[in-house]
Design a protein around this motif. Structure first.
Motif, mmCIF file in Angstrom:
data_model
loop_
_atom_site.group_PDB
_atom_site.id
_atom_site.type_symbol
_atom_site.label_atom_id
_atom_site.label_comp_id
_atom_site.label_asym_id
_atom_site.label_seq_id
_atom_site.Cartn_x
_atom_site.Cartn_y
_atom_site.Cartn_z
ATOM 1 N N ALA A 1 0.952 -1.129 0.054
ATOM 2 C CA ALA A 1 0.110 0.197 0.035
ATOM 3 C C ALA A 1 0.936 1.302 -0.018
ATOM 4 O O ALA A 1 0.429 2.316 -0.789
ATOM 5 C CB ALA A 1 -0.925 0.006 1.092
ATOM 6 N N SER A 2 1.955 1.225 0.786
ATOM 7 C CA SER A 2 2.780 2.622 0.779
ATOM 8 C C SER A 2 3.781 2.624 -0.506
ATOM 9 O O SER A 2 3.743 3.612 -0.998
ATOM 10 C CB SER A 2 3.943 2.409 1.938
ATOM 11 O OG SER A 2 4.655 1.230 1.871
ATOM 12 N N GLU A 3 3.853 1.515 -1.265
ATOM 13 C CA GLU A 3 4.462 1.699 -2.596
ATOM 14 C C GLU A 3 3.428 2.226 -3.593
ATOM 15 O O GLU A 3 3.912 3.128 -4.184
ATOM 16 C CB GLU A 3 5.154 0.169 -3.084
ATOM 17 C CG GLU A 3 6.203 -0.319 -2.156
ATOM 18 C CD GLU A 3 6.529 -1.632 -2.676
ATOM 19 O OE1 GLU A 3 7.930 -1.967 -2.381
ATOM 20 O OE2 GLU A 3 5.848 -2.303 -2.673
ATOM 21 N N ILE A 4 2.371 1.842 -3.579
ATOM 22 C CA ILE A 4 1.318 2.432 -4.348
ATOM 23 C C ILE A 4 0.981 3.820 -4.177
ATOM 24 O O ILE A 4 1.200 4.509 -4.979
ATOM 25 C CB ILE A 4 -0.037 1.577 -4.267
ATOM 26 C CG1 ILE A 4 0.089 0.119 -4.724
ATOM 27 C CG2 ILE A 4 -1.239 2.532 -5.055
ATOM 28 C CD1 ILE A 4 -1.063 -0.739 -4.283
ATOM 29 N N ASP A 5 0.982 4.166 -3.095
ATOM 30 C CA ASP A 5 1.015 5.537 -2.606
ATOM 31 C C ASP A 5 1.921 6.373 -3.215
ATOM 32 O O ASP A 5 2.044 7.458 -3.430
ATOM 33 C CB ASP A 5 0.703 5.676 -1.066
ATOM 34 C CG ASP A 5 0.173 7.027 -0.856
ATOM 35 O OD1 ASP A 5 -0.966 7.664 -1.087
ATOM 36 O OD2 ASP A 5 1.035 7.654 0.150
#
Length: 168
Positions: A41-45
């Motif tokens: 999720a943090s990589e997508i963000d």
């Protein structure tokens, strides 16, 4: 809480199954196979923030900027990018939804009555810098249909394509 079959003696076709629930007690449901995770999720963000910065850098007049997501999977990408730009620049960027079903070149093979969804473009696309978003690029047929559908709504000053991933 996450439950996995890796600690048990049981495996299904060699795949490890991980199931995560909001509560501690898992609901009664079938197991979902987790084969791989492309991004956290943090990589997508972080990727969305980076894309939003690139879009802003390449757009001369931010007042002309608009996103149009190709229905179904391009819509969330368009909405999330517009939200990132709002966070970064405190600027609302219009987001439209484009249904391309009637513009597909394989319409005759879909069936007698293709499922139509509403196109929701509540702004004039003429003269705008349109970012057309979709989740995947394979043959380009969806993009061609999207361009045909988009031109029914006006003539953008410039168009860009934002794809989640491409098959090579």
């Amino acid at each position: 809480a996450c439950f996995t079959n890796a600690s048990s003696n049981r495996t299904i076709s060699g795949d490890v199954i991980a199931i995560c629930y909001a509560s501690k007690d898992p609901p009664v449901m079938s197991a979902t196979r987790l084969k791989s995770q492309l991004m956290t999720a943090s990589e997508i963000d972080r990727t969305l923030v980076r894309l939003a910065h690139e879009i802003l850098e390449k757009t001369q007049d931010h007042d002309k900027l608009a996103f149009i997501g190709i229905r179904r999977r391009g819509v969330p990408i368009a909405q999330r990018l517009a939200a990132k730009i709002k966070d970064l620049e405190s600027r609302e960027v219009p987001v439209g939804i484009l249904d391309i079903n009637l513009y597909r070149d394989d319409l005759s093979t879909v069936g007698d009555r293709p499922k139509l969804n509403a196109t929701e473009i509540n702004f004039d696309v003429t003269g705008k810098d349109i970012i057309l978003t979709d989740d995947v690029l394979y043959t380009g047929r969806t993009i061609r249909a999207a361009l045909d559908a988009l031109f029914e709504h006006g003539r953008p000053a410039r168009g860009q394509l934002q794809i989640g991933r491409a098959h090579v």
